[in-house]
Write an enzyme that holds these catalytic residues in place. Structure first.
Site, PDB file in Angstrom:
ATOM      1  N   ASP A   8       0.873  -1.171   0.000  1.00  0.00           N
ATOM      2  CA  ASP A   8       0.000   0.000   0.000  1.00  0.00           C
ATOM      3  C   ASP A   8       0.909   1.219   0.000  1.00  0.00           C
ATOM      4  O   ASP A   8       1.535   1.533   1.008  1.00  0.00           O
ATOM      5  CB  ASP A   8      -0.901  -0.029   1.245  1.00  0.00           C
ATOM      6  CG  ASP A   8      -1.712   1.249   1.420  1.00  0.00           C
ATOM      7  OD1 ASP A   8      -1.668   2.115   0.527  1.00  0.00           O
ATOM      8  OD2 ASP A   8      -2.397   1.373   2.454  1.00  0.00           O
ATOM      9  N   LYS A  69       2.599  11.403  -3.459  1.00  0.00           N
ATOM     10  CA  LYS A  69       1.570  10.713  -4.240  1.00  0.00           C
ATOM     11  C   LYS A  69       0.668  11.706  -4.981  1.00  0.00           C
ATOM     12  O   LYS A  69       0.133  11.407  -6.035  1.00  0.00           O
ATOM     13  CB  LYS A  69       0.743   9.842  -3.300  1.00  0.00           C
ATOM     14  CG  LYS A  69      -0.169   8.855  -3.981  1.00  0.00           C
ATOM     15  CD  LYS A  69      -0.744   7.911  -2.942  1.00  0.00           C
ATOM     16  CE  LYS A  69      -1.765   6.963  -3.490  1.00  0.00           C
ATOM     17  NZ  LYS A  69      -2.260   6.069  -2.419  1.00  0.00           N
ATOM     18  N   GLU A 167      -7.298   0.539  -4.413  1.00  0.00           N
ATOM     19  CA  GLU A 167      -7.304   0.460  -2.945  1.00  0.00           C
ATOM     20  C   GLU A 167      -8.641  -0.017  -2.358  1.00  0.00           C
ATOM     21  O   GLU A 167      -8.636  -0.940  -1.530  1.00  0.00           O
ATOM     22  CB  GLU A 167      -6.879   1.812  -2.357  1.00  0.00           C
ATOM     23  CG  GLU A 167      -5.376   2.012  -2.501  1.00  0.00           C
ATOM     24  CD  GLU A 167      -4.925   3.459  -2.501  1.00  0.00           C
ATOM     25  OE1 GLU A 167      -5.737   4.334  -2.151  1.00  0.00           O
ATOM     26  OE2 GLU A 167      -3.759   3.708  -2.858  1.00  0.00           O
ATOM     27  N   ASP A 189     -13.382   4.983   0.941  1.00  0.00           N
ATOM     28  CA  ASP A 189     -11.946   5.027   1.261  1.00  0.00           C
ATOM     29  C   ASP A 189     -11.484   6.475   1.239  1.00  0.00           C
ATOM     30  O   ASP A 189     -11.324   7.076   0.179  1.00  0.00           O
ATOM     31  CB  ASP A 189     -11.199   4.179   0.222  1.00  0.00           C
ATOM     32  CG  ASP A 189      -9.688   4.140   0.467  1.00  0.00           C
ATOM     33  OD1 ASP A 189      -9.210   4.844   1.381  1.00  0.00           O
ATOM     34  OD2 ASP A 189      -9.000   3.402  -0.256  1.00  0.00           O
TER      35      ASP A 189
END
Lengths: 606, 250
Positions: A8, A69, A167, A189
């Site tokens: 992850d 990210k 994810e 999420d």
């Protein structure tokens, strides 16, 4: 087949997991910590990653990269509005953001690769085997460029990325494995930088994604920013200082905002304390949960629109959803839980560890790929429509959003002018009518034999693979010859650039390992010096004065060499010191044993 | 995509070959295993070397999912078959196999996904069947029925007026109410068309079940297909206008 790990790669924290006898487990570090902060810092001793790098956020903000990210697969203009929040310097070359660290510039995939390498090393140390294959998770709403950038990061880190997996769907695998649920679930999420919502149907081991939506620039970071803006304004008003002009203090403000937000998930009020620049003292204030919530409402409301769209695209209404699963650290906020509960009309399931469930799911997917788990299968979708530019700047859609992947479409192309030898094709991703409102993915030129207009027939196949990444092939229908296509990505590294970065990464791997060895040797030398000093003080009288002098000489030699840059020299002097102090240590041990035994009967000792 | 593109059409080549097309006969030829060159007798795998076989480029979606060419399909059965074939072809299960097998699995899975998506939706299913039986529906535009056309022209004027008006004003409210009534009327109309379609679907399936090849049966087949084409086209027309209306007054 060699072991495949699940990773992850998060905005704030990253984790690596593996499958152990049918159960996914997180790989911990020596201290039992499961999360690696996604932070990379350039220090005098080289680049460092994770917990040790996090300390440099306030110490050396211009050289410490976090939330990288957010920049994956993006150009500078995409992130213009948030540039002011980042203390490190960002530029752009060839459609790719570059981050300046000291004398060198790094692309976001290179920075991410450093985090991946740290995870790789951690897994290798823990599992005592070499790790070369991985499944890496990305936000479901990541576009093609962002996925490709993640794959590039894996390559640069020396990992074969067998699958890019979304994810929320990874989370559903871990959840499904644990609960063995059947029915329709929604995975909400909400992480540090991204929001995803996926609606899935779980039936007999099949995890079929019905619809996905999200926002790749909406996360806990945005809540922190609302607080940061408030503190900046208050400090300006109360103290007359513009703290935003001090990068190190700005980082302290950001970290304090983040910590306060986290504390207010459990408490109703908390104290804020921020050191002011130029010895102006501290700024303090009380912050209540109510205040935080009224500030964060607009951010959290923004997460609900994608949820409604996903439910609609799945052809469902909120009451058709059997269970809502929460993933991502930001779902710990009570307000988030309330809003999600209100939308779906049922309390969400929050018994999973929202920080770990994605990595655990990635490990499950890795096990499916290696043939370990055979009863589970994930059928995911592409989050965005794929199309090409047609006349008048309009996008013609070829593969609609929420189409199950792998998905393919074919399109026939011909020429409009006699003897035309090329057709330019512009690939896009997005939901809008006009080309300019969608994301440009890539351009390429079809080679066409010079023939009268309309005679050539070139068939182009657009295939979105199981990673959600586009592959393009072309065939001349007249000759049945396929042609290779050189696709030029609009926001990505070219193949040659990625290759160069892989080479660099191997070249610097030697340097990195060198730096690591030096740091470790210094730390070991320091503890040996301390221990020997202590022994001398305690038991120096038990050995002869000559021997004590010899030990002192070896000590000072090690102290001198310790500040040098040669780890081998440090190790050599350490061996000499250990030799010189060997007798002392034995004598000291005997002495303490003797003291310990005094007054005890033989029967008590044996 | 499962089908060889039709060279007469540009930009719309996802259409299958029609019944009368001579190339259709070619695919009856027995296929050979790409790996061991023996004749493939199994459904998806070579029985000799157990390698996955590519789905033929010309297999239609009904055949691909193992259903007869009918318009009433049980969604549960369809889904079960889709899941079963997904377990057969999905690239996840070919990660440890050869590159060739991985490529075949990828393209088979893509065909399967398209087939399921097309057949799952009754309207898309009918459009696809029509294309299989008679050629493309998309490029034959039947004009809407005259009465509907008049109505739509009037509606377009009201829409223009509404877009130009102040939404909060009395006029705005009045126009909005008119549009809402129109939308409801059109949705009713769409509903009627859909029940007509369902009757035609049933007629089609019944005719197929009898399997007669008389001239009367052929005439009946042509009648159903012709009516179906007109209705599908009108329905799409109405549907687009309803969506446009809903988006404007939302």
């Amino acid at each position: 087949m060699a072991r495949i790990v699940g990773i992850d790669l998060g905005t704030t924290n990253s984790l690596v997991a593996y499958m152990n006898e049918g159960q996914p487990c997180i790989v911990p570090d020596r201290n039992g910590r499961t999360m690696v902060p996604s932070v990379v810092a350039l220090t005098d001793n080289g680049l460092i990653v994770g917990d040790s790098a996090k300390k440099y956020l306030t110490r050396n903000p211009e050289r410490t990269v976090y939330s990288v990210k957010r920049f994956m697969g993006r150009g500078l203009s995409d992130v213009q509005s948030e540039l002011a929040y980042f203390p490190y310097s960002l530029t752009e070359t060839g459609g790719v953001i570059r981050i300046r660290l000291g004398q060198k510039s790094y692309s976001p995939p290179q920075i991410s690769a450093m985090i991946l390498k740290e995870l790789k090393l951690r897994a290798e140390a823990y599992l005592s085997e070499s790790i070369t294959k991985a499944v890496i998770t990305v936000p479901a709403y990541f576009n093609d460029s962002q996925r490709q950038a993640t794959k590039d990061a894996g390559l640069i880190a020396g990992l074969e990325v067998l699958r890019i997996i979304n994810e929320p769907t990874a989370a559903s695998l871990a959840y499904g494995l644990q609960k063995n649920t059947q029915g329709t679930i929604a995975v909400y999420d909400f992480g540090g930088g991204t929001l995803d919502i996926s609606i899935l149907k779980l039936k007999d081991g099949i995890f079929e994604v019905l619809a996905t939506n999200g926002d790749t620039h909406l996360g806990g970071d945005d809540v922190d920013r609302v607080l940061v803006d408030l503190f900046i304004a208050e400090i300006r008003e109360r103290e007359g200082i513009d703290i935003s002009g001090y990068p190190d203090h700005m980082q302290a403000v950001r970290l304090e905002a983040e910590r306060a937000k986290i504390r207010l998930s459990d408490e109703l009020k908390t104290e804020i304390a921020i050191e002011l620049p130029e010895d102006k003292g501290r700024f303090t204030r009380e912050l209540t949960r109510d205040q935080l919530e009224s500030l964060a409402t607009s951010v959290i409301e923004r997460t609900l629109t994608p949820c409604r769209m996903a439910i609609k695209d799945a052809g469902l209404t909120p009451k058709d959803i059997d269970e809502v699963v929460l993933v991502g650290g930001s779902t710990r906020m009570p307000l988030v839980r309330q809003r999600v509960e209100a939308l779906f009309g049922k309390p969400p399931h929050c018994h999973l560890n929202p920080d770990e469930v994605v990595a655990l799911g990635a490990a499950v997917q890795a096990d499916i790929l290696s043939g370990g788990t055979t009863d589970m299968l994930l059928l995911d979708v592409t989050p965005l429509s794929l199309g090409i530019e047609t006349m008048g700047g309009v996008m013609s859609s070829l593969i609609r959003r929420n189409t199950t992947i792998p998905a393919s479409a074919k399109e026939m192309f011909t020429t409009y002018v006699d003897g035309q030898t090329g057709v330019d094709i512009h690939i896009l991703q997005g939901e809008r009518e006009l080309v300019k409102d969608n994301r440009s993915l890539a351009r390429f030129r079809l080679k066409v034999p010079p023939l009268p207009a309309g005679v050539p027939r070139i068939e182009v196949t657009f295939l979105i693979d199981a990673n959600g990444i586009l592959n393009v092939t072309a065939t001349d229908m007249r000759t049945a010859q396929s042609q290779s296509i050189e696709v030029k990505p609009s926001y990505g590294l070219s193949d040659t650039e990625v290759e160069r970065m892989i080479e660099d990464s191997f070249k610097f791997a030697a340097e990195d390992i060198g730096a690591r060895k030096l740091i470790e040797a210094r730390l070991d030398a320091e503890s040996l010096i301390k221990a020997t000093d202590r022994s001398l003080a305690e038991a120096g009288h038990l050995v002869g004065p000559e021997e004590a002098d010899a030990i002192r000489a070896a000590l000072s030699q090690l102290s001198t060499v310790k500040d040098g840059t040669d780890p081998h020299a440090i190790r050599a002097r350490m061996v000499e010191l250990e030799q010189a102090a060997k007798h002392l240590n034995t004598v000291m041990l005997d002495d303490s044993l003797k003291k310990g035994l005094q007054g005890k009967k033989i029967s008590e000792v044996s | 995509m499962a089908h060889a593109p039709c060279p007469f059409l540009l930009m719309d080549n996802n259409q299958p070959l029609s019944h009368s097309d001579p190339r259709r006969q070619l695919r009856m030829a027995r296929s050979m295993c790409w790996h061991c060159q023996s004749e493939v007798t199994g459904e998806y795998f070579c029985e000799r070397c157990v390698k996955v076989q590519p789905v033929s480029k010309d297999t239609d979606y009904f055949t691909c999912l193992g259903f007869p060419r009918r318009l009433a399909l049980d969604p549960k059965q369809l889904e079960a078959k889709f899941y079963e074939l997904s377990r057969t072809f999905h690239p996840d299960f070919y990660q440890t196999k050869s590159t060739n097998e991985q490529t075949i699995s990828l393209s088979n899975a893509a065909v399967l996904n398209t087939a399921y998506r097309t057949l799952r939706d009754p309207i898309q299913r009918a459009e696809y069947l029509l294309a299989l039986e008679t050629g493309s529906v998309k490029d034959i535009r039947t004009s809407p029925p005259a009465d509907l056309f008049e109505e739509i022209l009037e509606l377009q004027d009201t829409l223009e007026e509404y877009r130009a008006s102040d939404r909060g004003s009395d006029q705005g409210h009045r126009l909005r109410a008119t549009l809402q009534t129109e939308q409801e009327a059109l949705e009713r109309r769409k509903g009627e068309m859909e029940s007509q379609l369902r009757r035609l679907f049933a007629d089609w399936d019944k005719l197929q079940d009898t399997g007669e090849a008389t001239s009367q049966a052929r005439a009946e087949r042509d009648r159903i297909l012709k009516q179906m084409r007109a209705l599908l086209s009108h329905r799409t027309y109405v549907n687009n206008i309803v969506n446009d209306l809903a988006a404007t007054i939302a």
